[in-house]
Scaffold this active site. Structure first.
Site, PDB file in Angstrom:
ATOM      1  N   SER A   1       1.888   5.245  -2.116  1.00 30.66           N
ATOM      2  CA  SER A   1       2.014   6.080  -3.291  1.00 30.66           C
ATOM      3  C   SER A   1       3.041   5.448  -4.240  1.00 30.66           C
ATOM      4  O   SER A   1       2.964   5.448  -5.364  1.00 30.66           O
ATOM      5  CB  SER A   1       2.471   7.428  -3.096  1.00 30.66           C
ATOM      6  OG  SER A   1       3.418   7.454  -2.301  1.00 30.66           O
ATOM      7  N   THR A   2       3.999   4.781  -3.789  1.00 28.16           N
ATOM      8  CA  THR A   2       5.296   4.007  -4.493  1.00 28.16           C
ATOM      9  C   THR A   2       4.647   2.931  -5.068  1.00 28.16           C
ATOM     10  O   THR A   2       4.574   2.605  -6.407  1.00 28.16           O
ATOM     11  CB  THR A   2       6.452   3.648  -3.904  1.00 28.16           C
ATOM     12  OG1 THR A   2       6.808   4.842  -2.907  1.00 28.16           O
ATOM     13  CG2 THR A   2       7.663   3.261  -4.406  1.00 28.16           C
TER      14      THR A   2
ATOM     15  N   GLU B   1      -0.037  -5.389   5.885  1.00 24.34           N
ATOM     16  CA  GLU B   1       1.347  -5.454   5.284  1.00 24.34           C
ATOM     17  C   GLU B   1       2.073  -6.648   6.008  1.00 24.34           C
ATOM     18  O   GLU B   1       2.774  -7.382   5.505  1.00 24.34           O
ATOM     19  CB  GLU B   1       1.919  -4.075   5.422  1.00 24.34           C
ATOM     20  CG  GLU B   1       1.195  -3.408   4.353  1.00 24.34           C
ATOM     21  CD  GLU B   1       1.675  -1.774   4.650  1.00 24.34           C
ATOM     22  OE1 GLU B   1       1.311  -1.094   3.462  1.00 24.34           O
ATOM     23  OE2 GLU B   1       2.299  -1.581   5.493  1.00 24.34           O
TER      24      GLU B   1
ATOM     25  N   LYS C   1      13.983   7.692   1.903  1.00 19.11           N
ATOM     26  CA  LYS C   1      13.675   6.804   3.023  1.00 19.11           C
ATOM     27  C   LYS C   1      14.952   6.051   3.743  1.00 19.11           C
ATOM     28  O   LYS C   1      14.448   5.444   4.444  1.00 19.11           O
ATOM     29  CB  LYS C   1      12.672   5.852   2.286  1.00 19.11           C
ATOM     30  CG  LYS C   1      11.494   6.318   1.562  1.00 19.11           C
ATOM     31  CD  LYS C   1      10.486   6.936   2.401  1.00 19.11           C
ATOM     32  CE  LYS C   1       9.334   7.366   1.671  1.00 19.11           C
ATOM     33  NZ  LYS C   1       8.541   6.390   1.205  1.00 19.11           N
TER      34      LYS C   1
ATOM     35  N   THR D   1       0.740  -1.254  -0.008  1.00 18.12           N
ATOM     36  CA  THR D   1      -0.062   0.042  -0.182  1.00 18.12           C
ATOM     37  C   THR D   1       0.907   1.310  -0.003  1.00 18.12           C
ATOM     38  O   THR D   1       2.018   1.136   0.585  1.00 18.12           O
ATOM     39  CB  THR D   1      -0.972   0.161   1.241  1.00 18.12           C
ATOM     40  OG1 THR D   1      -1.783  -1.075   1.151  1.00 18.12           O
ATOM     41  CG2 THR D   1      -1.573   1.235   1.341  1.00 18.12           C
TER      42      THR D   1
ATOM     43  N   ASP E   1       6.336  -4.049  -1.744  1.00 21.79           N
ATOM     44  CA  ASP E   1       5.602  -3.037  -0.779  1.00 21.79           C
ATOM     45  C   ASP E   1       6.750  -1.853  -0.455  1.00 21.79           C
ATOM     46  O   ASP E   1       7.796  -2.080  -0.644  1.00 21.79           O
ATOM     47  CB  ASP E   1       5.118  -3.525   0.652  1.00 21.79           C
ATOM     48  CG  ASP E   1       4.172  -2.561   1.212  1.00 21.79           C
ATOM     49  OD1 ASP E   1       3.874  -1.459   0.488  1.00 21.79           O
ATOM     50  OD2 ASP E   1       3.637  -3.048   2.499  1.00 21.79           O
ATOM     51  N   GLY E   2       6.131  -0.542  -0.316  1.00 18.16           N
ATOM     52  CA  GLY E   2       6.933   0.506  -0.050  1.00 18.16           C
ATOM     53  C   GLY E   2       7.421   0.376   1.573  1.00 18.16           C
ATOM     54  O   GLY E   2       7.140  -0.362   2.464  1.00 18.16           O
ATOM     55  N   ALA E   3       8.100   1.618   1.962  1.00 15.61           N
ATOM     56  CA  ALA E   3       8.311   1.781   3.532  1.00 15.61           C
ATOM     57  C   ALA E   3       8.383   3.192   3.714  1.00 15.61           C
ATOM     58  O   ALA E   3       8.823   4.124   2.889  1.00 15.61           O
ATOM     59  CB  ALA E   3       9.472   0.983   3.703  1.00 15.61           C
ATOM     60  N   ASP E   4       8.267   3.620   5.206  1.00 10.21           N
ATOM     61  CA  ASP E   4       8.644   4.874   5.297  1.00 10.21           C
ATOM     62  C   ASP E   4      10.068   5.065   5.787  1.00 10.21           C
ATOM     63  O   ASP E   4      10.508   6.177   5.548  1.00 10.21           O
ATOM     64  CB  ASP E   4       7.820   5.302   6.484  1.00 10.21           C
ATOM     65  CG  ASP E   4       6.262   5.068   6.239  1.00 10.21           C
ATOM     66  OD1 ASP E   4       5.872   5.710   5.329  1.00 10.21           O
ATOM     67  OD2 ASP E   4       5.484   4.375   7.030  1.00 10.21           O
TER      68      ASP E   4
END
Ligand code: 5RP
Length: 217
Positions: free
Chosen positions: A30-31, A103, A121, A28, A81-84
């Protein structure tokens, strides 16, 4: 390159990892949304995807990719998946988009977790990004007091309910020098559903969009 262009660059590089797979896990944010846009061209190969949020499910359905239940598919070959935040050991903070619980479940059930981020990030020590903690609503104030005892400053993500009907505390000011221990400690607080530290199940591969190229960690 703009940050969105970096996200597009790294999203594209993840396509390499799903070649020939019929079922994938999709995260989930924007990336990942750029990755989903690119999946439109791959849909012939893909029988379906396990999705980490209602928002992702909607996007997948829009491009004609069936959304599958994790209970029906067994282990997943690859989860994208992305990450912060990402540290040098591929441990992550996730949950800025509020989907941390699903996730984490999909990451746990996947053989390979491919994390896609732009270079902003990457950090040496996790914790500048407030750590999301999903809580059972009635436990929110109790869990917040426990986070203060750990040295954090919890902020309630007001007017936000997760896909699981729960609430989120964003815990500021934690310098996470021992992510394995902190993940365990926060998991043990009664009322916590999930902490957005992905340390015990870190990423297997991190792709970092730098502009010139995509670095592989
Ligand atoms: C959602 C997440 C996202 O992966 C994370 O917030 C990164 O999002 P973006 O790609 O928009 O920067 O953990 O719960």
């Amino acid at each position: 390159m703009t940050q969105d262009e970096l996200k597009q660059q790294v999203a594209k590089s993840a396509l390499e990892y799903i070649k020939g797979l019929s079922i994938i896990g999709v995260g989930t944010g924007s990336t990942v949304n750029f990755f989903i846009d690119m999946l439109a061209d791959y849909k012939a190969d893909i029988e379906g995807a396990v999705s980490s949020s209602d928002a992702t499910s909607e996007l997948l359905k829009k491009i004609g990719i069936p959304v599958l239940e994790l209970n029906d598919v067994g282990d997943i070959e690859v989860y994208v998946d992305g990450a912060d935040e990402v540290d040098p050991r591929k441990k992550l903070i996730k949950g800025g988009g509020g989907a941390l619980t699903r996730e984490k479940i999909i990451a746990a059930a996947s053989k390979k977790f491919v994390c896609i981020v732009d270079s902003s990030k990457c950090v040496d020590v996790l914790g500048k990004f407030p750590l999301p903690v999903e809580v059972i609503p009635m436990s929110r104030s109790y869990v917040a007091r426990e986070m203060v005892k750990l040295g954090g400053q919890p902020v309630w993500r007001e007017n936000y309910i997760t896909d699981n009907g729960c609430e989120i505390l964003d815990v500021h000011n934690l310098e996470i020098t021992n992510p394995m221990e902190l993940e365990r400690t926060i998991n043990d607080v009664t009322g916590v559903l999930t902490v957005g530290l992905f340390s015990h199940r870190a990423a297997d591969v991190v792709l970092v969009g730098n502009g010139d190229k995509v670095d592989v960690m």
